[in-house]
Design a protein around this motif. Structure first.
Motif, mmCIF file in Angstrom:
data_model
loop_
_atom_site.group_PDB
_atom_site.id
_atom_site.type_symbol
_atom_site.label_atom_id
_atom_site.label_comp_id
_atom_site.label_asym_id
_atom_site.label_seq_id
_atom_site.Cartn_x
_atom_site.Cartn_y
_atom_site.Cartn_z
ATOM 1 N N LEU A 26 0.824 -1.189 0.000
ATOM 2 C CA LEU A 26 0.000 0.000 0.000
ATOM 3 C C LEU A 26 0.865 1.247 0.000
ATOM 4 N N ASP A 27 0.241 2.358 -0.305
ATOM 5 C CA ASP A 27 0.943 3.629 -0.268
ATOM 6 C C ASP A 27 1.381 3.932 1.159
ATOM 7 N N VAL A 28 2.474 4.666 1.275
ATOM 8 C CA VAL A 28 2.983 5.021 2.595
ATOM 9 C C VAL A 28 1.980 5.953 3.278
ATOM 10 N N PRO A 29 1.555 5.653 4.517
ATOM 11 C CA PRO A 29 0.590 6.537 5.194
ATOM 12 C C PRO A 29 1.141 7.945 5.357
ATOM 13 N N ARG A 30 0.292 8.921 5.093
ATOM 14 C CA ARG A 30 0.660 10.319 5.235
ATOM 15 C C ARG A 30 -0.081 10.934 6.415
ATOM 16 N N MET A 31 0.449 12.011 6.901
ATOM 17 C CA MET A 31 -0.159 12.707 8.027
ATOM 18 C C MET A 31 -1.291 13.582 7.499
ATOM 19 N N THR A 32 -2.450 12.999 7.334
ATOM 20 C CA THR A 32 -3.607 13.716 6.823
ATOM 21 C C THR A 32 -4.246 14.565 7.922
ATOM 22 N N ARG A 33 -5.244 15.362 7.527
ATOM 23 C CA ARG A 33 -5.924 16.217 8.499
ATOM 24 C C ARG A 33 -6.686 15.377 9.512
ATOM 25 N N HIS A 34 -7.293 14.300 9.063
ATOM 26 C CA HIS A 34 -8.018 13.424 9.995
ATOM 27 C C HIS A 34 -7.063 12.823 11.024
ATOM 28 N N ARG A 35 -5.899 12.412 10.582
ATOM 29 C CA ARG A 35 -4.931 11.834 11.518
ATOM 30 C C ARG A 35 -4.394 12.883 12.478
ATOM 31 N N VAL A 36 -4.214 14.098 12.012
ATOM 32 C CA VAL A 36 -3.741 15.164 12.890
ATOM 33 C C VAL A 36 -4.771 15.475 13.971
ATOM 34 N N VAL A 37 -6.042 15.514 13.590
ATOM 35 C CA VAL A 37 -7.100 15.758 14.578
ATOM 36 C C VAL A 37 -7.154 14.632 15.596
ATOM 37 N N LEU A 38 -7.044 13.386 15.130
ATOM 38 C CA LEU A 38 -7.070 12.251 16.047
ATOM 39 C C LEU A 38 -5.851 12.262 16.969
ATOM 40 N N PHE A 39 -4.714 12.655 16.442
ATOM 41 C CA PHE A 39 -3.505 12.741 17.273
ATOM 42 C C PHE A 39 -3.670 13.823 18.344
ATOM 43 N N GLY A 40 -4.235 14.957 17.977
ATOM 44 C CA GLY A 40 -4.443 16.016 18.961
ATOM 45 C C GLY A 40 -5.422 15.614 20.048
ATOM 46 N N ALA A 41 -6.513 14.916 19.684
ATOM 47 C CA ALA A 41 -7.482 14.478 20.691
ATOM 48 C C ALA A 41 -6.875 13.448 21.633
ATOM 49 N N THR A 42 -6.075 12.540 21.086
ATOM 50 C CA THR A 42 -5.426 11.533 21.935
ATOM 51 C C THR A 42 -4.405 12.170 22.864
#
Length: 374
Positions: A26-42
């Protein structure tokens, strides 16, 4: 009749391996906006747990209630099984198992990314979790002295490095990296759910055994999730590390092979007549200079004229090695020579018996013999 060679057992094995499909990467995972929001909430949830324990809130009271309940005394029949189950959160055994699987994946996919991503995740785990452990200095349930206290800031006491739970965080990172590096979206979903359940079960096992507070398990689970969410930020560094390792391997291989020597040029073949002339001259040099022309002249046929070549007949050339041409004796005629199997058989005409002068022909009339007698 043309026969094909029979394939060996090794050829059949390699043919089967060639037919076996390799799963697409698969493509290398990128730091998308959804992932950034989830990282901030965690991260916010992580800080809220630390703050709740630091101010001795209701979470600390719940920790004491779970510890005084003593689950290992309530259900002693599962104690032996959970002693082995908690090994799935220890860093050494789990790292060896997962590294072996990712090493096979790296060999099949011809890339070092799985192993390098796993190494980066373990490095982040040791740095972040270890720093918080020794920075907060919270003692475990077996070393607690004051009932109802948060047991923090005990830097120089035994067992004061249990917050957050290292077993839980290691289980999240070790088994979650398999979901992070999954080859298909379906496998990623199933592995994510499996790693979440496995890590929570390992954390609750430590609560059962009395080695961690319940808040330690929750914070350890959150710390491991933060590392997996932040791992796409390390992907450019992982790619550069892979390129550097492969370049270093190529340089090491080239240095151990040594410099490549250019092949010597093959000299052009000399004409057969010149070789015969040189051989004749070297042979007759000890007997006089007049013998060489005689040998060269005797090598060419003089009785019969050379037949004209047939344009329809195929031209056959026999190219001999230079060592064979140089060592040919001078009495051989120049030109290409055919093998015995390629020559046209010639049948002699007439009788093969040699002629005799004193023998009369078979069909000739015989002379009359004189009559004797009286």
């Amino acid at each position: 009749m043309r026969t094909e060679p029979m394939p060996t057992r090794l050829d059949r094995i390699f043919a089967r391996l060639d037919r076996e499909p390799v799963r697409p990467v698969l493509d290398v995972p990128r730091m998308t906006r959804h992932r950034v929001v989830l990282f901030g909430a965690t991260l916010a949830f992580y800080l809220a747990i630390v703050l709740a324990v630091a101010v001795t809130s209701w979470l600390v009271r719940f920790d004491w209630q779970a510890m005084l309940f003593r689950p290992y005394q309530q259900w002693p029949e599962i104690h032996a099984f959970l002693d082995y189950w908690v090994v799935l959160g220890q860093r050494g055994p789990t790292a060896v198992m997962v590294a072996a699987w990712l090493g096979w994946r790296s060999w099949r996919q011809h890339t070092l990314r799985p192993l390098l991503a796993f190494g980066a995740a373990l490095l982040l785990l040791n740095i972040t979790v270890g720093a918080v452990k020794y920075g907060l200095g919270r003692s475990g349930p077996h070393y607690a002295t004051d009932v109802g206290s948060n047991e923090m800031w005990h830097w120089f006491q035994a067992g004061s490095d249990i917050f957050p739970s290292g077993h839980t965080a290691n289980a999240v990172v070790t088994w979650g990296i398999l979901a992070y590096l999954a080859s298909t979206p379906r496998a990623r979903r199933w592995l994510s759910a499996l790693s979440a359940v496995l890590s929570l079960s390992v954390g609750l096992t430590t609560v059962y055994l009395g080695t961690h507070w319940l808040s330690d398990v929750v914070l350890g689970w959150t710390a491991g999730l933060l590392i997996l969410l932040a791992l796409p930020w390390c992907e450019p560094l992982i790619a550069r590390a892979e390129a550097g390792i492969l370049a270093q391997r190529d340089r090491w291989t080239a240095s151990h092979r040594g410099p490549r020597t250019a092949p010597r040029p093959t000299p052009a073949p000399a004409p057969v007549a010149a070789v015969i002339g040189r051989a004749a001259g070297s042979t007759a040099s000890g007997r006089g200079g007049d013998a060489a022309p005689a040998l060269v002249a005797s090598a060419a046929p003089q009785d019969e004229p050379e037949p004209e070549p047939d344009p329809a007949a195929p031209v056959r050339e026999t190219i001999l090695p230079s060592t064979v041409r140089a060592n040919r004796p001078p009495y051989l005629a120049p030109g290409p020579h055919t093998a015995r199997s390629e020559r046209t058989p010639v049948t002699p005409v007439g009788s093969r018996r040699p002629p005799h002068s004193d023998r009369a022909p078979r069909n000739a009339p015989s002379a009359a013999r004189p009559m004797t007698g009286g």
